[in-house]
Design a protein around this motif. Sequence first.
Motif, PDB file in Angstrom:
ATOM      1  N   ARG A 233       2.350   1.791  -3.498  1.00 19.41           N
ATOM      2  CA  ARG A 233       1.366   2.342  -4.427  1.00 19.41           C
ATOM      3  C   ARG A 233       1.076   3.806  -4.109  1.00 19.41           C
ATOM      4  NH1 ARG A 233      -3.886  -0.398  -4.178  1.00 19.41           N
ATOM      5  NH2 ARG A 233      -4.313   0.919  -5.988  1.00 19.41           N
ATOM      6  N   THR A 234       0.984   4.135  -2.814  1.00 18.22           N
ATOM      7  CA  THR A 234       0.699   5.505  -2.413  1.00 18.22           C
ATOM      8  C   THR A 234       1.817   6.447  -2.845  1.00 18.22           C
ATOM      9  OG1 THR A 234      -0.632   4.795  -0.520  1.00 18.22           O
ATOM     10  CG2 THR A 234       0.275   7.024  -0.435  1.00 18.22           C
TER      11      THR A 234
ATOM     12  N   THR B  52      -5.343   5.165  -2.338  1.00 17.99           N
ATOM     13  CA  THR B  52      -3.956   5.470  -1.962  1.00 17.99           C
ATOM     14  C   THR B  52      -3.872   6.755  -1.129  1.00 17.99           C
ATOM     15  OG1 THR B  52      -3.637   6.546  -4.123  1.00 17.99           O
ATOM     16  CG2 THR B  52      -2.960   4.229  -3.923  1.00 17.99           C
TER      17      THR B  52
ATOM     18  N   HIS C 103      -2.224   4.591   7.189  1.00 19.18           N
ATOM     19  CA  HIS C 103      -2.637   3.492   6.320  1.00 19.18           C
ATOM     20  C   HIS C 103      -3.100   2.290   7.121  1.00 19.18           C
ATOM     21  CE1 HIS C 103      -1.253   5.850   3.079  1.00 19.18           C
ATOM     22  NE2 HIS C 103       0.015   5.745   3.361  1.00 19.18           N
TER      23      HIS C 103
ATOM     24  N   SER D 145       0.828  -1.200   0.000  1.00 18.81           N
ATOM     25  CA  SER D 145       0.000   0.000   0.000  1.00 18.81           C
ATOM     26  C   SER D 145       0.867   1.257   0.000  1.00 18.81           C
ATOM     27  CB  SER D 145      -0.926   0.000   1.218  1.00 18.81           C
ATOM     28  OG  SER D 145      -1.644   1.209   1.321  1.00 18.81           O
TER      29      SER D 145
END
Length: 264
Positions: free
Chosen positions: A131-132, A199, A220, A128
């Motif tokens: 991707r963020t 994201t 997150h 994650s």
Amino acid sequence: MATGIILSLETGSESERALQRIADRLQAIHRRCTTIEQLCTGLPREAVGCMFFEDTSDGGRSDEFCDLIERHQLHRPSLVVMHHSRIEAAVRAVRCGAVAVYSTPVNEEELEEGVREAFVLSAELRESDRRTRGVSQQLDRLSEGELLVLRLVLEGCLNKRIANKLDISERTVEARRKRIFEKTRTESVAQLVRSIVETVGMDDILLRCGEPVRQPPAPHWNRMLRPLGGGGAPGVSGAAGVSGAAGGSGAAGGSGVVQSRRQH
């Protein structure tokens, strides 16, 4: 090849010895830290791993542990053992990313289950985070005008309304939309919205446009947790589970574990 890294605060306790046995079985790396600061900051960013924190005080060290997590904005799963009965400390630990909070003595099988889940969550958080960062870098390439168009596109505005709001021509809106799709490597509004929502979040776009947001974006790991059970606090298994972790028997059978569970 190691499955992950476990950082623990060196205490010499039976729980720490059990943790070493678990690390051996999982072929994980177990590193001992001498300070809470080292524990909270010792995991490499790209590593799969978790923190193991045992509070043998009256709760003051739990507060210090959570303070450091919040100060450094750490998004790392942890396992927490408490030798005291402060329910609010257990609740705060879960809100700060604890996969489980245990009372003593700790059941080794439950602790191993917690380590396994922490590794899974850590791997998901790493992906994650990757991707963020990628989406954030794409948004960094947008001009001020493109960001303003993007914000209105995300609000569901059509080109004509966007043009009226920004006092520009529809052709200019179309040109900016085209560049937004190119720079974000998306092919439709639906794909663009999904990429941002999953994201950086919508608040990130508002901040980039210089507009206030209602509250800071959630970490997150916090987005990936949900309540387990009924009326407990977010990420906590409800009053019965909390009392178990705080040293009581608890209506859930007295396992002494407060657990948070990831959304599927």
